[in-house]
Design a protein around this motif. Structure first.
Motif, short mmCIF file in Angstrom:
data_model
loop_
_atom_site.label_atom_id
_atom_site.label_comp_id
_atom_site.label_asym_id
_atom_site.label_seq_id
_atom_site.Cartn_x
_atom_site.Cartn_y
_atom_site.Cartn_z
N THR A 1 16.76 -10.19 -12.18
CA THR A 1 15.51 -9.46 -12.37
C THR A 1 15.73 -7.99 -12.06
OG1 THR A 1 14.95 -10.06 -10.13
CG2 THR A 1 13.92 -11.35 -11.87
N VAL A 2 15.12 -7.17 -12.87
CA VAL A 2 15.23 -5.72 -12.66
C VAL A 2 13.85 -5.09 -12.82
CG1 VAL A 2 16.25 -3.59 -13.46
CG2 VAL A 2 17.54 -5.68 -13.62
N THR A 3 13.49 -4.25 -11.89
CA THR A 3 12.28 -3.48 -12.08
C THR A 3 12.61 -2.37 -13.06
OG1 THR A 3 12.30 -3.59 -9.70
CG2 THR A 3 10.36 -2.62 -10.71
N THR A 4 11.87 -2.30 -14.15
CA THR A 4 12.20 -1.23 -15.08
C THR A 4 11.26 -0.04 -14.94
OG1 THR A 4 10.89 -2.38 -16.72
CG2 THR A 4 13.25 -2.72 -16.79
N GLN A 5 10.02 -0.31 -14.67
CA GLN A 5 9.11 0.83 -14.51
C GLN A 5 8.11 0.55 -13.42
OE1 GLN A 5 7.74 2.97 -18.03
NE2 GLN A 5 8.73 1.40 -19.24
N ILE A 6 7.64 1.61 -12.82
CA ILE A 6 6.61 1.47 -11.80
C ILE A 6 5.49 2.42 -12.14
CG2 ILE A 6 6.05 1.74 -9.36
CD1 ILE A 6 9.00 1.34 -8.77
N LYS A 7 4.30 1.90 -12.19
CA LYS A 7 3.17 2.80 -12.34
C LYS A 7 2.13 2.36 -11.33
CE LYS A 7 1.72 5.34 -16.23
NZ LYS A 7 1.53 5.28 -17.67
N ASN A 8 1.86 3.20 -10.38
CA ASN A 8 0.98 2.86 -9.27
C ASN A 8 1.41 1.51 -8.68
OD1 ASN A 8 -0.42 5.22 -9.63
ND2 ASN A 8 -1.68 4.29 -11.24
N ASP A 9 0.61 0.46 -8.89
CA ASP A 9 1.04 -0.80 -8.29
C ASP A 9 1.42 -1.83 -9.35
OD1 ASP A 9 -1.47 -1.00 -9.17
OD2 ASP A 9 -2.28 -2.06 -7.42
N ILE A 10 1.56 -1.38 -10.59
CA ILE A 10 2.01 -2.30 -11.63
C ILE A 10 3.53 -2.13 -11.79
CG2 ILE A 10 1.75 -3.04 -14.01
CD1 ILE A 10 -0.84 -3.26 -12.62
N LYS B 1 0.82 -1.21 0.00
CA LYS B 1 0.00 0.00 0.00
C LYS B 1 0.86 1.27 0.00
CE LYS B 1 -4.02 -2.03 0.41
NZ LYS B 1 -3.43 -3.28 -0.09
N THR B 2 1.92 1.23 0.81
CA THR B 2 2.68 2.47 1.03
C THR B 2 3.84 2.57 0.04
OG1 THR B 2 4.07 1.31 2.59
CG2 THR B 2 2.19 2.48 3.49
N ASN B 3 4.31 3.79 -0.05
CA ASN B 3 5.47 4.03 -0.92
C ASN B 3 6.66 3.22 -0.48
OD1 ASN B 3 4.43 5.69 -2.79
ND2 ASN B 3 4.94 7.59 -1.71
N GLU B 4 6.91 3.28 0.86
CA GLU B 4 8.12 2.60 1.33
C GLU B 4 8.03 1.10 1.06
OE1 GLU B 4 6.22 4.62 3.00
OE2 GLU B 4 5.69 3.93 5.00
N GLY B 5 6.84 0.57 1.16
CA GLY B 5 6.68 -0.85 0.86
C GLY B 5 6.98 -1.15 -0.59
N LYS B 6 6.40 -0.32 -1.48
CA LYS B 6 6.63 -0.55 -2.91
C LYS B 6 8.10 -0.45 -3.24
CE LYS B 6 2.23 1.25 -4.38
NZ LYS B 6 1.62 2.54 -4.70
N VAL C 1 7.40 -8.94 1.30
CA VAL C 1 7.46 -7.49 1.51
C VAL C 1 6.17 -6.98 2.14
CG1 VAL C 1 7.75 -5.25 0.39
CG2 VAL C 1 9.08 -7.20 -0.38
N THR C 2 5.07 -7.52 1.68
CA THR C 2 3.80 -7.10 2.27
C THR C 2 3.76 -7.47 3.76
OG1 THR C 2 2.85 -7.65 0.15
CG2 THR C 2 1.32 -7.16 1.93
N TRP C 3 4.33 -8.63 4.05
CA TRP C 3 4.40 -9.05 5.44
C TRP C 3 5.25 -8.06 6.25
CZ3 TRP C 3 9.04 -10.87 7.73
CH2 TRP C 3 8.89 -11.39 9.03
N LEU C 4 6.36 -7.67 5.63
CA LEU C 4 7.24 -6.69 6.32
C LEU C 4 6.50 -5.38 6.54
CD1 LEU C 4 10.16 -5.87 7.18
CD2 LEU C 4 10.50 -5.09 4.85
N GLU C 5 5.77 -5.00 5.51
CA GLU C 5 5.08 -3.72 5.58
C GLU C 5 4.02 -3.73 6.68
OE1 GLU C 5 2.67 -2.92 2.28
OE2 GLU C 5 2.70 -0.74 2.53
N LYS C 6 3.40 -4.86 6.86
CA LYS C 6 2.29 -4.92 7.80
C LYS C 6 2.74 -5.14 9.23
CE LYS C 6 -1.41 -6.13 4.70
NZ LYS C 6 -1.83 -7.25 3.87
#
Lengths: 498, 107, 484, 189, 130, 143, 158, 86
Positions: free
Chosen positions: G119-128, G101-106, G151-156
């Motif tokens: 693996t590399v994240t190339t782009q982020i758009k909202n939650d995609i 949900k949060t920026n820091e989580g993403k 990560v979601t577990w960490l975030e929560k």
């Protein structure tokens, strides 16, 4: 008071330096000017005090940070260095006094106080260059003075974009020169392990015919020759002087190259003098001599064909630097003395010339070139008067300082090289009459100028202008002061060699 | 005994680190496009760097240097994905076409 | 002390005039009267100086020391006395004449004109009384510069061009040749002071003497030795009073005066004779003399002709110096006076012709003698004096010059003098002859101004007077060349 | 210390390679990157020559800030150099440089060999500084004690130099538009 | 032997590096490249100084408790610290000028700039003549 | 750069970098480091912030006026330490008189002086970045 | 101004200082305190002292997550090395959905993807998230969304 | 041992340098430069151990920092064409 007397050698440097740091943050331009003037005035007073202080003893040595010389940095003021000190402080004061109107006109209003900061930094840098007796510390001050000078030159871009190019070339050439100097110092340091000038002078003779020392000498000289604008390395100078803001032209033309020439002398005599006179300096001396002759003619001829008046004066500076270097390259006591005499006198002359020319530019609000000065002389009689005096002085007419220097230069040249050298000097100074006359004549005639715009002189400019022209005349009449001190200085240098 | 084992472990980790770094740099040359090369670079930053740092930590004993080495490691861990991601991101934005197939809807 | 007062007086009077003149620009009458008054005062003090000199008093005054060996100082010498008298005396005449000329011709910028006029006189007087080479040189240059605005008074293109030539030659030669010569003397002897028998003897090896003399001879461009004579004809664009006073009296005489001073007080006549260092100068001056006379013949412009005549006459004086005997130098000194008076007469006349008729070509002057007889009579008398016909002063100087060359057995010089005299006769007497005997061609309106005509005539009379009262002059010139 | 020598020689050669490539790159950004790398290697070299402080500075100033400044300036500059044919000026430059290099190499025959303890550089002042730093000033970093105390004036001068540069750039790049308007902080996310 | 070669090798490469820098400054037309060259030149000079300060087998001049340690000469380090900052000052100023030049002339190529200045000059003096 | 990763990470890194800079500043006596390096590192933090967010944002933390004032103040501090020595009767830049003993004086002097250097260098770098980054190049030749 | 966040930040920073410094004299310590206060002041002045800057709530589960991540990184490093040596890459580009949900989580998730080589994240758009993978295997790992869950577990963790 | 690591680092440096020079796209160059940075960070640390004075790790930290900032700067320049706001 004793506190001041004790610390005079450093005070002449840090006064402008500290004031420049204060002036920069001011927002009131007039206040900045007043403070700068005050700072340069204080510097002048300190220099004069130093002069008196020096009359009692042969040299004053000052240990910075209380560390004895080879460890720490030492300041030495002797009979030689007092000459450029006085030049820089006096011209600095007069030029600061003079600068205000021009800076307000030629520079963005919000930048004036910062400009004064750079201005004072230039003065402080020059002072530091003169006083220091440490080869590396010299480099630092070389950079202070040249960086601030470059910035000041480039500030002329509000009036003419060529100032930027001029500043750029000045910067690059200056930086290359400074780096050459540093290489030289590095090589010397590599073979001696010290940076203090007198320490170096002691250690070099023991090395004998050392290749590194010879190359170090060459590099240091080359580096400083760039700064001093000795002939083939002068290419930065004309544009830098021509397109700089007016007061900057005055300051730089009168002081910057003089100080560099002083360093040239310092290096060749104080550091290398005792040991390298025979096999390095002798041959270099002829190189310098021929370069100086070339400079005399090249500068003069360029000046004759130049249309822009400030640039014309800058070209003439190249030639005049040629005279000074010529005197120094003679390597005799009268020769060096004549170099010093011309050093002083040329500072007075060029300061006066640039002052009057830029004043005319200020009155007319345009660049002064040969076409636009027609008839200006009658509208601004006092400025014109000052100009004529300084111009005649440049040509070396009697009763002006220019005459005295030419007299002694020719005498020295005649004594060591025979008649051919004086002859060349005279021919070039006769040629210089052509451009001087071109200007005076142009100013005096009025055939085309439009009578519609009435040009008024500015009383604020009178005082410094008249002081300079008065000095030009006064020291032409009562030249003892300059001549005696120059001879004392040159004797001190020569005796250092023997 | 402990000393020797620590020594051995550190040597092993040095060897591993060197291996990963060399492989990564070979990858930087061999792989076909920017996106693939990012993986190789990532390998240098993560496995290579961390093994070598681990080796050094083991060598240094326990002192302030260890802490600083850990900081370096953390820092590299922190910055490596950022640069990797941003590079990839920009390469995408500026229209560098990746080699290989594209699955599903891409942004 | 009281005697030195006259030096101050003679020097300061023109200087004061220089300073006051601009202040009086609103009052032309007062301003113009400064000239004659100043002239009279100066002349008076010059006369006093002369009489003191004759009484054997050596007046000298050091203005200031530049350093131990250089100073600006004044000292009375025989030549100086003569030149001082000439300059100051003719200033009286010329200043009166100038008033008439300027008003008659309605020139612009009169104040500036008078200002620089006084400073030129000041420089000339200072040259006359200068005590060493440096002082001489300084005032020589001041003279050059102060006359520039006078030469270029009209400020048109022609004037600009002429001004360039004038300045170029005078300043150029003085810097390239004269200055090094002075410096060489200084280096060699350590002093620049004048001494009655020269200072160079024993300080310079003989073979260099001609060379050093050449530097001086060509360096003193005001002496108009060929090839540096061009400035004099060029300077004729100036208003006639300028030509009259300066280019007949002050400037050119300053040149030849300097030459004589150098020859007598720096080299010393005996030393020159001994080393024959001046022989080449005899020929150069002779050639100058002949060639310029020939050129004068071809000139139709009156002032130009007079200018070339001046060049040739100056060469007489240089020649006198070059012959380097007492008598020849005496002749040269006398010729300074005689030529000055004669030539000023001619120029005055030319000026008055110009003011009256606006004519400057000789060919236009046919038959004008009847409309302005006094002027042309004056011209005639002046011409005779220049030619050297006995009842006029000019005959004395030629006589002495001849004597000098005879003494040295320079027969060729005598021939040259004779030829040039003939040429003089031709080109000078042609003018009054045409004016009186040719028919008048056109109807030209003649407007006379009394302040012009009378000085002209008076100057002409002076040549006759000088022929008669030559004794004091002879006496002074006797003292010049070390006969004391 | 054969290892030191190898490292040294390797790094120096590496620098040479990079420098040669800098000459010919026409893409400005590559030039800047290469120059940054050059600085980095130089700094590594400094470390291997025991000049840790210098390496520190070279890394932060030479490789870091300089590169950033270049890039910042590049935003207002053309990104590619115009092509240029080999001309007489290049020959002139090559001649000059060869001459100067020859001179220097000639000089190097009389230079003390690298790293010898008996070199004059090490004999003359170095021990005094080290002892002085230990006994009089009492701080372990000799470089700092020389920098701030023995040659404190140099450092003052150098502070002034950087101040000069700062003020000069400020003055040269003064922008009326951006300075007249008050800074309006954008909303933070 | 190897010491000998190493002893001079280092100097030589440093000199050659300097000259590469100098060559760039002299020959390149791009004002920006000149500054890069200058930086190169200066960095190489720094290397020269530091080379002087090195003692084989020595260590960095930061005192340890070991009294017998040989320290490399700290003085060149100090000098070069100063010189580096001076160098970056020069670079900054040069860049500022380059940026301004680009704004004023629209180019940072020396040839184009002088050509444009020449055009300006001719314009000015032809107008005056007319 | 509107990249969320970069922004978040910059925010995280900002304070440690500055702290590290200050650490370098105050540990120059003991290890490598000192005024210049510290100044550059601190400035680097600001520059990073300015790049990732915007110069305007960075100007909130370090307003140009303050920046300029500090820029002059650093050098002034250095010079002033020297002048204090001068007033207390020693030559310029002598720190011996600043403390109770010579050694203490040297310590205080070096600390102050290095701080001055750091202040100036840091602020100069920031100011340089402000100047370069925000120099308005207009429309001309923007390729 | 003084709230839990700033105090925490101060403590973290001061710990950092102590670990770095190694000189525990009063002078240096006090300078450290001043420095830390200055840093905290700057964050407050810049108004970015928030969860993104200092995700305190991550702390409890952070160590566990880190260890897991290191394991993943190691695994994928070995695979990547294999790929490079074998030259058997078959890169692919695909999108995944992030459940944070949060920026820091993403950001944590995206960084974790990038940190694991391959693996590399190339782009982020909202939650995609758009991800680039070196081979299909890597892609499958991401698509299996193990990491996403972690990560979601960490975030929560709050 | 440390020397061996250094040599390995050196070799990879050379390899990456090749990438930096041949480039292809600028992103390759940026990537290579970044990797060189990492290599040098490691090299300095290892060198410190090799020389027996490992306490100068600070330099590596600075390197890492500068490397990061430099890369960000280059990328920003590519993205926006400027490092500033406009």
């Amino acid at each position: 008071m004793t506190f001041i007397i004790k610390n005079l050698p450093i005070l002449i440097v840090i006064t402008p330096l500290m004031f420049s740091l204060i002036v920069a943050v001011l927002s009131n331009n007039r206040l900045a000017w007043i403070l700068s003037t005050f700072a340069s005035f204080l510097t002048m007073i300190f220099s004069i005090l130093l002069c008196f202080e020096l009359s009692n003893n042969s040299n004053i040595s000052y240990y910075l940070g209380n560390w004895p010389p080879p460890l720490g940095i030492e300041y030495v003021i002797d009979k030689v260095s007092i000459i450029p000190i006085i030049i820089v402080s006096v011209i600095g004061f007069i030029a600061t006094l003079y600068a205000h109107n021009f800076f307000i006109l030629e520079i963005d209003r919000n930048l004036v106080s910062k400009t004064y900061s750079l201005w004072l930094l230039t003065i402080a840098g020059l002072m530091g260059l003169i006083t220091t007796a440490d080869a590396f510390n010299l480099f630092v001050f070389l950079e202070i003075s040249s960086l601030s000078a470059v910035a000041l030159v480039a500030l002329g871009s509000k009036m003419d974009r060529k100032a930027l190019i001029a500043g750029y070339n000045y910067l690059i050439l200056g930086a290359v020169g400074a780096t050459f100097y540093v290489i030289g110092v590095g090589l010397l340091y590599g073979v001696t392990g010290t940076l203090n000038m007198s320490d170096l002078a002691q250690k070099i003779p023991a090395l004998g015919l050392n290749k590194s020392v010879i190359v170090a000498f060459t590099f240091m000289m080359l580096g400083i020759m760039v700064k001093a604008a000795v002939f083939p390395l002068h290419i930065w100078l004309p544009n830098a002087y021509a397109y700089a803001p007016s007061p900057v032209s005055v300051l730089l033309a009168a002081t910057a190259t003089k100080v560099s020439i002083y360093i040239l002398v310092r290096i060749s005599y104080t550091i290398f003098g005792p040991s390298y006179e025979i096999y390095t300096f002798e041959s270099l001396r002829y190189v310098l001599l021929y370069l100086a002759i070339l400079a005399m003619f090249a500068g003069t001829i360029m000046a004759i064909f130049e249309k822009d008046v400030k640039k014309l004066l800058a070209h003439s500076s190249v030639a005049q630097i040629g005279y000074i270097v010529l005197g120094i390259s003679l390597a005799t006591s009268p020769g060096i003395a004549s170099g010093f005499i011309h050093l002083i006198n040329h500072a007075l002359i060029k300061a006066g010339l640039f002052m009057s020319v830029v004043a005319m530019g200020y009155y007319t609000l345009k660049r002064i070139d040969v076409n636009s000065i027609t008839g200006l002389g009658r509208q601004v009689p006092i400025t014109f008067f000052a100009f004529v005096i300084c111009a005649l002085s440049l040509a070396g007419l009697p009763l002006t300082v220019g005459f005295i220097s030419k007299l002694y230069l020719i005498k020295a040249a005649f004594m060591s090289e025979g008649i051919w050298l004086p002859f060349l000097i005279l021919v070039s100074s006769a040629l210089s009459l052509i451009y001087i006359w071109k200007l005076i004549e142009g100013l005096w005639y009025n055939k085309t100028n439009s009578k519609s715009e009435k040009i008024k002189e500015l009383p604020e400019i009178y005082i410094p202008l008249l002081i300079i022209s008065f000095l030009n005349i006064y020291f032409g009449i009562d030249a003892d002061l300059i001549i005696d001190n120059s001879f004392i200085a040159s004797d001190a240098l020569i005796s250092g060699i023997k | 005994m402990l000393d020797v084992s620590i020594e051995i472990i550190s040597i092993i980790s040095f060897i591993l680190g060197a291996f990963f770094i060399l492989t990564g740099s070979i990858g930087l040359i061999r792989l076909p496009d920017v996106f693939s090369r990012i993986h190789a670079a990532g390998m240098i930053d993560t496995a290579g760097a961390s093994f070598i740092i681990l080796g050094m930590i083991l060598q240094s004993g326990f002192s302030l240097i260890t802490a600083k080495l850990v900081f370096i490691g953390i820092f590299i861990f922190f910055t490596s994905p950022i640069t990797g991601h941003v590079t990839a991101n920009l390469a995408r934005k500026k229209g560098v076409i990746p080699v290989g197939k594209t699955k599903g809807k891409t942004l | 002390m009281a005697n030195e007062f006259y030096i101050y007086l003679s020097i300061l009077t023109p200087l004061i005039a220089f300073f006051i003149t601009p202040l009086l620009s609103s009052n032309p009458n007062l301003r113009d009267s400064l000239g004659p008054i100043g002239g009279i005062i100066t002349f008076y003090s010059s006369l006093n100086i002369a009489s003191l000199y004759l009484n054997g008093e050596i007046l000298s005054y050091t203005f200031f020391q530049i350093n131990e060996t250089l100073s600006i100082s004044f000292k009375i010498t025989g030549l100086g006395v003569i030149f001082g008298l000439v300059a100051s005396g003719l200033w009286i005449l010329a200043s009166i004449y100038t008033i008439g000329y300027m008003r008659g011709n309605k020139e612009k910028n009169q104040t500036r004109f008078f200002t620089f006029y006084s400073i030129a006189i000041f420089a000339a007087i200072c040259i006359a009384y200068s005590g060493n080479l440096l002082t001489l040189f300084i005032f020589y240059e001041i003279l050059t510069f102060s006359t520039y605005p006078l030469v270029a008074h009209k400020q048109n293109n022609a004037a600009k061009q002429a001004g360039r030539i004038y300045m170029g030659i005078l300043v150029g030669t003085s810097i390239v040749f004269l200055l090094p010569a002075i410096i060489i003397v200084w280096v060699l002897t350590g002093s620049l002071d004048f001494a009655p028998n020269g200072v160079l003897k024993g300080n310079i090896s003989n073979e260099y003497v001609p060379f050093l003399l050449a530097l001086f001879a060509f360096g003193i461009g005001k002496a108009a030795l060929m090839p540096f004579h061009k400035w004099l004809p060029a300077a004729m664009v100036a208003p006639t009073p300028v030509s009259a006073l300066l280019h007949a009296v002050a400037v050119v005489k300053a040149g030849v005066f300097s030459m004589l001073v150098v020859i007598t007080y720096v080299f010393g006549i005996d030393f020159l004779t001994e080393t024959s260092g001046a022989v080449w100068l005899i020929w150069v001056s002779s050639i100058t003399l002949l060639i310029s006379s020939c050129i004068a013949l071809t000139k139709d412009d009156l002032k130009a002709r007079l200018a070339y005549s001046t060049i040739s006459q100056l060469s007489y004086i240089v020649l006198g110096g070059a012959i380097a005997t007492n008598i020849a130098v005496q002749g040269a000194a006398i010729h300074i006076v005689m030529h000055a008076v004669g030539k000023i007469t001619l120029f005055f006349a030319a000026g008055s012709i110009y003011v009256a008729t606006h004519l400057s070509k000789i060919s236009d002057l046919n038959g004008m003698g009847k409309s302005m007889p006094l002027t042309f009579i004056a011209f005639f008398i002046g011409s005779l004096s220049i030619i050297g016909v006995p009842p006029m002063g000019g005959s004395w100087s030629k006589f002495y010059l001849m004597l000098g060359s005879v003494e040295k057995d320079y027969l060729l010089v005598i021939y040259i003098l004779a030829i040039s005299t003939l040429l003089n006769v031709y080109y000078l007497l042609e003018i009054p002859a045409k004016a009186f005997f040719q028919p008048k061609r056109t109807n030209i309106q003649v407007t006379k101004h009394p302040l012009i005509v009378y000085p002209t005539f008076f100057a002409a009379m002076l040549t006759i007077v000088l022929f008669i009262y030559i004794e004091p002059l002879k006496h002074i010139t006797n003292l010049i060349s070390g006969n004391q | 210390m054969i290892g030191e020598i190898i490292i040294n020689a390797f790094l120096v050669t590496l620098m040479l390679t990079i420098a040669v490539f800098i000459i010919n790159t026409r893409k400005v950004i590559s030039t800047i990157l290469l120059a940054g790398t050059y600085s980095l290697v130089a700094a590594l070299m400094f470390v291997s020559l025991d000049a840790v402080d210098v390496a520190f500075t070279e890394a932060s100033v030479g490789a870091g800030i300089s590169t950033i400044l270049f890039l910042a300036a590049l935003s207002n500059l053309p990104k590619e150099e115009t092509e240029e044919k080999f001309n007489i000026k290049h020959i002139y430059a090559i001649c000059t440089c060869t001459l100067v290099a020859g001179l220097l190499i000639w000089a190097s025959y009389d230079l003390p060999l690298v790293g010898q303890l008996e070199n004059p550089v090490h004999q003359h002042l170095a021990q005094d500084f080290i002892e002085g730093s230990r006994n009089h000033i009492g701080i372990p970093n000799v470089v700092t004690s020389i920098l701030a105390s023995y040659r404190g004036y140099d450092t003052f001068g150098e502070t002034v130099v950087i101040y000069t540069a700062g003020i000069a750039v400020l003055v040269l790049l003064y922008d009326k538009v951006s300075n007249s308007s008050k800074p309006n902080p954008r909303k933070n996310k | 032997m190897i010491d000998q070669i190493f002893g001079v090798w280092n100097y030589w490469i440093v000199f050659i590096l300097m000259m590469i820098g100098l060559y760039i400054v002299i020959s390149k037309k791009s004002l920006l490249k000149k500054i890069v060259g200058l930086a190169l030149f200066q960095t190489s000079v720094f290397l020269l100084y530091i080379t002087f300060g090195k003692i084989a087998g020595g260590t960095a001049p930061i005192l340890t408790d070991n009294v017998n340690e040989i320290y490399s000469n700290p003085l060149p380090h100090v000098l070069i610290l100063t010189a580096i900052v001076v160098g970056v000052a020069t670079t900054a100023l040069g860049l500022a000028l380059t940026v301004r030049i680009n704004k004023a002339y629209g180019s940072i190529n020396e040839n184009e700039i002088s050509a444009s200045d020449l055009v300006e000059y001719h314009k000015k003096y032809h107008e005056v003549k007319k | 750069m509107d990249n969320i990763i970069l922004k978040v990470c910059t925010k995280v890194l900002f304070t440690p970098i500055i702290l590290f800079g200050l650490y370098v500043q105050f540990h120059g006596d003991f290890g490598p480091g000192g005024g210049f390096q510290a100044g550059v590192i601190v400035a680097a933090a600001f520059i990073l912030y300015a790049m990732v967010f915007s110069v305007e944002d960075c100007k909130v933390i370090m307003p140009p006026k303050l920046n300029f004032f500090l820029l002059a103040l650093g050098a002034f501090l250095y010079g002033f330490v020297g002048i204090v020595g001068l007033i207390l009767g020693d030559p310029y830049l002598s720190y011996d008189v600043l403390g109770s003993s010579k050694e203490a004086g040297q310590h205080i002097g070096i600390l102050l002086v290095e701080f001055g250097v750091g202040l100036t260098v840091c602020n100069v770098m920031i100011s340089l970045f402000y100047s370069f980054a925000n120099f308005n190049f207009g429309k001309k030749n923007n390729d | 101004m003084i709230n839990a966040k700033s105090v925490t930040l101060f403590i973290v920073l001061f710990g950092f200082w102590l670990l770095m410094s190694g000189y525990y004299t009063p002078l240096i310590l006090s300078l450290g305190v001043i420095s830390c206060i200055l840093c905290v002041y700057l964050t407050i002045k810049g108004k970015f002292l928030d969860n993104e800057t200092l995700p305190i709530y991550f702390f409890p589960r952070l160590i566990q997550y880190t260890l897991w991540l290191i394991k993943e990184i190691l695994k994928s490093n070995i695979q990547t090395a294999k790929v490079i040596i074998m030259k058997s890459e078959e890169p692919e580009l695909f999108s995944v959905k992030a459940s944070q949900k949060t920026n820091e989580g993403k950001v944590t998730y995206a960084n974790s993807i990038t940190l694991t080589p391959g693996t590399v994240t190339t782009q982020i758009k909202n939650d995609i998230f758009e991800v680039h993978a070196l081979t299909k295997d890597f892609g499958d790992d991401v698509r299996s969304s193990d990491m996403d869950k972690m990560v979601t577990w960490l975030e929560k963790s709050k | 041992m440390f020397l061996a690591v250094l040599i390995a680092l050196g070799i990879s440096f050379l390899l990456i340098l090749v990438r930096l020079i041949i480039g292809k796209t600028t992103f390759d160059r940026i990537l290579a430069a970044n990797s060189i940075g990492t290599i040098i960070v490691l090299a300095i640390s290892v060198h410190g151990f090799y020389m027996g004075r490992p306490e100068f790790i600070d330099i590596s930290i600075v390197y890492a920092l500068i490397n990061f900032i430099g890369t960000v700067a280059v990328l920003k320049l590519f993205d926006k064409g400027t490092l500033g706001d406009k």
